[in-house]
Design a protein around this motif. Structure first.
Motif, PDB file in Angstrom:
ATOM      1  N   ARG A  38      20.748   7.840  -1.894  1.00 50.57           N
ATOM      2  CA  ARG A  38      20.666   8.158  -3.312  1.00 50.57           C
ATOM      3  C   ARG A  38      19.353   8.869  -3.604  1.00 50.57           C
ATOM      4  O   ARG A  38      18.321   8.558  -3.005  1.00 50.57           O
ATOM      5  N   PRO A  39      19.336   9.801  -4.531  1.00 49.17           N
ATOM      6  CA  PRO A  39      18.085  10.500  -4.855  1.00 49.17           C
ATOM      7  C   PRO A  39      17.137   9.606  -5.637  1.00 49.17           C
ATOM      8  O   PRO A  39      17.555   8.674  -6.328  1.00 49.17           O
ATOM      9  N   VAL A  40      15.853   9.903  -5.513  1.00 49.45           N
ATOM     10  CA  VAL A  40      14.859   9.242  -6.354  1.00 49.45           C
ATOM     11  C   VAL A  40      14.869   9.925  -7.716  1.00 49.45           C
ATOM     12  O   VAL A  40      14.747  11.146  -7.803  1.00 49.45           O
ATOM     13  N   GLY A  49       0.825  -1.197   0.000  1.00 49.58           N
ATOM     14  CA  GLY A  49       0.000   0.000   0.000  1.00 49.58           C
ATOM     15  C   GLY A  49       0.859   1.246   0.000  1.00 49.58           C
ATOM     16  O   GLY A  49       2.069   1.194  -0.242  1.00 49.58           O
ATOM     17  N   VAL A  50       0.241   2.384   0.302  1.00 46.63           N
ATOM     18  CA  VAL A  50       1.012   3.626   0.275  1.00 46.63           C
ATOM     19  C   VAL A  50       2.123   3.592   1.322  1.00 46.63           C
ATOM     20  O   VAL A  50       3.237   4.074   1.070  1.00 46.63           O
ATOM     21  N   ALA A  51       1.867   2.985   2.485  1.00 45.73           N
ATOM     22  CA  ALA A  51       2.907   2.916   3.510  1.00 45.73           C
ATOM     23  C   ALA A  51       4.037   1.998   3.078  1.00 45.73           C
ATOM     24  O   ALA A  51       5.215   2.371   3.098  1.00 45.73           O
ATOM     25  N   GLY A  52       3.697   0.774   2.684  1.00 45.45           N
ATOM     26  CA  GLY A  52       4.729  -0.176   2.307  1.00 45.45           C
ATOM     27  C   GLY A  52       5.542   0.279   1.104  1.00 45.45           C
ATOM     28  O   GLY A  52       6.768   0.128   1.074  1.00 45.45           O
ATOM     29  N   SER A  53       4.871   0.841   0.102  1.00 42.69           N
ATOM     30  CA  SER A  53       5.587   1.311  -1.086  1.00 42.69           C
ATOM     31  C   SER A  53       6.528   2.456  -0.743  1.00 42.69           C
ATOM     32  O   SER A  53       7.658   2.532  -1.263  1.00 42.69           O
ATOM     33  N   THR A  54       6.084   3.361   0.125  1.00 42.98           N
ATOM     34  CA  THR A  54       6.924   4.492   0.503  1.00 42.98           C
ATOM     35  C   THR A  54       8.102   4.042   1.355  1.00 42.98           C
ATOM     36  O   THR A  54       9.232   4.527   1.178  1.00 42.98           O
ATOM     37  N   VAL A  55       7.867   3.121   2.271  1.00 43.38           N
ATOM     38  CA  VAL A  55       8.972   2.577   3.065  1.00 43.38           C
ATOM     39  C   VAL A  55       9.987   1.896   2.149  1.00 43.38           C
ATOM     40  O   VAL A  55      11.204   2.108   2.273  1.00 43.38           O
ATOM     41  N   ALA A  56       9.513   1.077   1.212  1.00 42.03           N
ATOM     42  CA  ALA A  56      10.428   0.395   0.292  1.00 42.03           C
ATOM     43  C   ALA A  56      11.237   1.388  -0.532  1.00 42.03           C
ATOM     44  O   ALA A  56      12.439   1.195  -0.761  1.00 42.03           O
ATOM     45  N   LEU A  57      10.591   2.472  -0.953  1.00 39.98           N
ATOM     46  CA  LEU A  57      11.293   3.473  -1.750  1.00 39.98           C
ATOM     47  C   LEU A  57      12.369   4.172  -0.932  1.00 39.98           C
ATOM     48  O   LEU A  57      13.499   4.378  -1.421  1.00 39.98           O
ATOM     49  N   ARG A  58      12.061   4.533   0.299  1.00 39.45           N
ATOM     50  CA  ARG A  58      13.071   5.190   1.137  1.00 39.45           C
ATOM     51  C   ARG A  58      14.205   4.229   1.481  1.00 39.45           C
ATOM     52  O   ARG A  58      15.381   4.625   1.508  1.00 39.45           O
ATOM     53  N   LEU A  59      13.879   2.954   1.730  1.00 36.36           N
ATOM     54  CA  LEU A  59      14.935   1.978   1.976  1.00 36.36           C
ATOM     55  C   LEU A  59      15.811   1.792   0.743  1.00 36.36           C
ATOM     56  O   LEU A  59      17.028   1.622   0.846  1.00 36.36           O
ATOM     57  N   ALA A  60      15.171   1.847  -0.428  1.00 37.17           N
ATOM     58  CA  ALA A  60      15.931   1.684  -1.673  1.00 37.17           C
ATOM     59  C   ALA A  60      16.963   2.791  -1.851  1.00 37.17           C
ATOM     60  O   ALA A  60      18.006   2.579  -2.485  1.00 37.17           O
ATOM     61  N   GLN A  61      16.666   3.957  -1.309  1.00 39.54           N
ATOM     62  CA  GLN A  61      17.609   5.073  -1.435  1.00 39.54           C
ATOM     63  C   GLN A  61      18.870   4.864  -0.617  1.00 39.54           C
ATOM     64  O   GLN A  61      19.874   5.547  -0.827  1.00 39.54           O
TER      65      GLN A  61
END
Length: 492
Positions: A458-460, A35-47
């Motif tokens: 790293r930047p998105v 969801g919005v939480a999981g996707s956002t957490v994954a994106l920030r972790l990816a950075q």
């Protein structure tokens, strides 16, 4: 033995937390729920360059869930929440627009207090002044925080005489000043149903589908992220300092070992808490919003909120505009957005509140058409009390619906983010989409404190607006919603 997280409540025994994996290994973090939480957490972790990230989502695509349509940059929809929550929502909303710059429908919100309501519109002013001052301070700290327009224009009052004059004004092709946004409302509003003044505030709309598209496209740019849609988590077992995840994908059962676990299961967060032996008190609330087509609508509309006492027949009415005469409606009554027995609590036996079977069935199997029409017409009638011309609107499609968790016992809580378990485990507990980034950042901070991260962020990559919109339209149509919900509305 294999367990289904929707029914399992077996407790596991946790070992003591061990040292962080050595520098020669890349820690793997699993985020359960896209969801919005999981996707956002994954994106920030990816950075964070030092991590591998796995995002598991049971559905076919990312960011489904409760109806989101409003950014809540100041919390002015909710008279009952604290000033502290409003200021937190302001900061969270600005940060969300930095991470996802293409998700806002840039148009203001008009707040009205009905004549039948015990409230006073002037009672809103101290909070508005406080939020405006906080916004001004944020912009002074960093000009990039000016995501809601100029701070001095954060809100404006409109008296009856001004709206009476605007009733005769021509509709602008594109609103350029605050009064331009009021003209469509002035031509339609029953002035005797509201108290004066009205408040126009720079709280923008939020597109669920463009947020889903932004998350999907951004995550795809990080090779160390594995997005696993169509994946069902069956069981979790502690394994040394980490976790064994037993899951099923494409009909095949597999096991994956990870070093850290993030529970982003939305309203089902408690099911994973139960499996891991992590007691937690929370509420779950089922809600729905409805679509209406109003071909007679003229001009570019603001969002309009008519305050009201929640749960009563005079509950808040919310009109959210999209293109081509399509509107989304909330009515905070049990015949519209709220449901009898729709708010449930956890107990000492389980961290997972249990929705009534008929509400769970709506989430899993969808709605009977007769109920869609009945509740959509109730929402239209609710709005027509203030906008008589809206009575000609017709139901516009299937509802946006879902359940949201609320940590603790206060159903009015709106600004919440994350909590942590005993053994390399975090759970997101957002109520509003704009809190997802705050949850993600708290997890990043915790990992850094534990020595997992060295600050190599790293930047998105910047996404092309057209690419986001095109993918958002594809997602809306795949979920059987009108494409207008995915396209930008308001300022172009």
């Amino acid at each position: 033995m294999t367990f289904d997280l929707q029914t399992c409540a077996e407790l596991l025994t946790h070992p003591q937390t061990e040292a962080v994996p050595g520098a020669e290994l890349r820690p793997r973090i699993a985020v359960i729920g896209g969801g919005v939480a999981g996707s956002t957490v994954a994106l920030r972790l990816a950075q964070q360059g030092e991590l591998d990230v796995v995002l598991m989502e049971q559905g076919p695509s990312l960011v489904n869930g409760p109806p989101m349509c409003h950014l809540h940059a100041g919390g002015n929809l909710y008279r009952e929440i604290s000033d502290a929550q409003c200021l937190k929502l302001l900061k969270q909303s600005i940060d969300t627009l930095k991470l996802y710059p293409h998700v806002a429908n840039v148009r203001p919100t008009v707040i009205a207090v009905p004549t039948r309501d015990a409230g006073d519109p002037l009672a809103l002013l101290p909070r508005l002044e406080k939020v405006r001052a906080a916004y001004h301070a944020l912009v002074q700290q960093d000009p990039d925080n000016a995501r809601l327009g100029a701070p001095e224009e954060y809100f404006r009052l409109f008296e009856r005489a001004e709206l009476e004059a605007l009733r005769e004004a021509p509709l602008p092709q594109q609103p350029e000043r605050p009064e331009h946004w009021m003209i469509p409302l002035a031509k339609t509003l029953d002035f005797d149903t509201v108290q004066w003044p009205l408040v126009l505030v720079q709280e923008y709309g939020l597109s669920l589908f463009r947020l889903a598209a932004s998350a999907e496209l951004s995550l795809a740019s990080f090779p160390q992220v594995e997005v696993m849609c169509g994946t069902r988590l069956l069981n979790v077992e502690a394994n040394g300092a980490g976790w064994d995840l037993h899951y099923q994908q494409g009909g095949v059962s597999r096991t994956m070992t990870v070093d850290y676990l993030v529970n982003a299961c939305g309203y089902r967060t408690g099911t994973l808490d139960d499996v891991l032996g992590e007691p937690r008190q929370r509420l779950v609330e089922f809600k729905a919003a409805y679509l209406a087509r109003w071909p007679e609508a003229a001009g570019t509309w603001p969002e309009v909120i008519f305050h009201g006492e929640r749960g009563t027949p005079e509950g808040m009415a919310q009109l959210t505009p999209y293109g081509d005469g399509l509107f989304q409606l909330h009515g905070m009554t049990e015949s519209i957005t709220l449901f009898k027995s729709g708010l449930v609590a956890s107990d000492d036996r389980s961290a997972q509140p249990r929705l009534a079977p008929e509400l769970e069935a709506k989430i899993v199997r969808g709605w009977p058409e007769s109920v869609v029409v009945q509740r959509s017409r109730a929402a239209i009638a609710h709005m027509s009390h203030f906008l008589p011309g809206f009575a000609s609107a017709e139901p516009g499609g299937k509802p946006l619906f879902g359940a949201q968790q609320i940590p603790g016992t206060d159903p009015s809580l709106r600004a919440a983010d994350v909590s942590f378990g005993r053994h390399r485990y975090a759970r997101t507990e957002i109520v509003k989409a704009s809190s997802a980034l705050s949850a993600a950042n708290a997890i990043i901070d915790s990992l850094a404190e534990q020595g997992w991260l060295q600050g190599d962020e790293r930047p998105v990559p910047m996404l092309e607006r057209d690419a986001v919109v095109n993918r958002a339209v594809e997602l809306a149509e795949a979920r059987h919603y009108p494409p207008q919900l995915a396209r930008p509305s308001g300022m172009k």
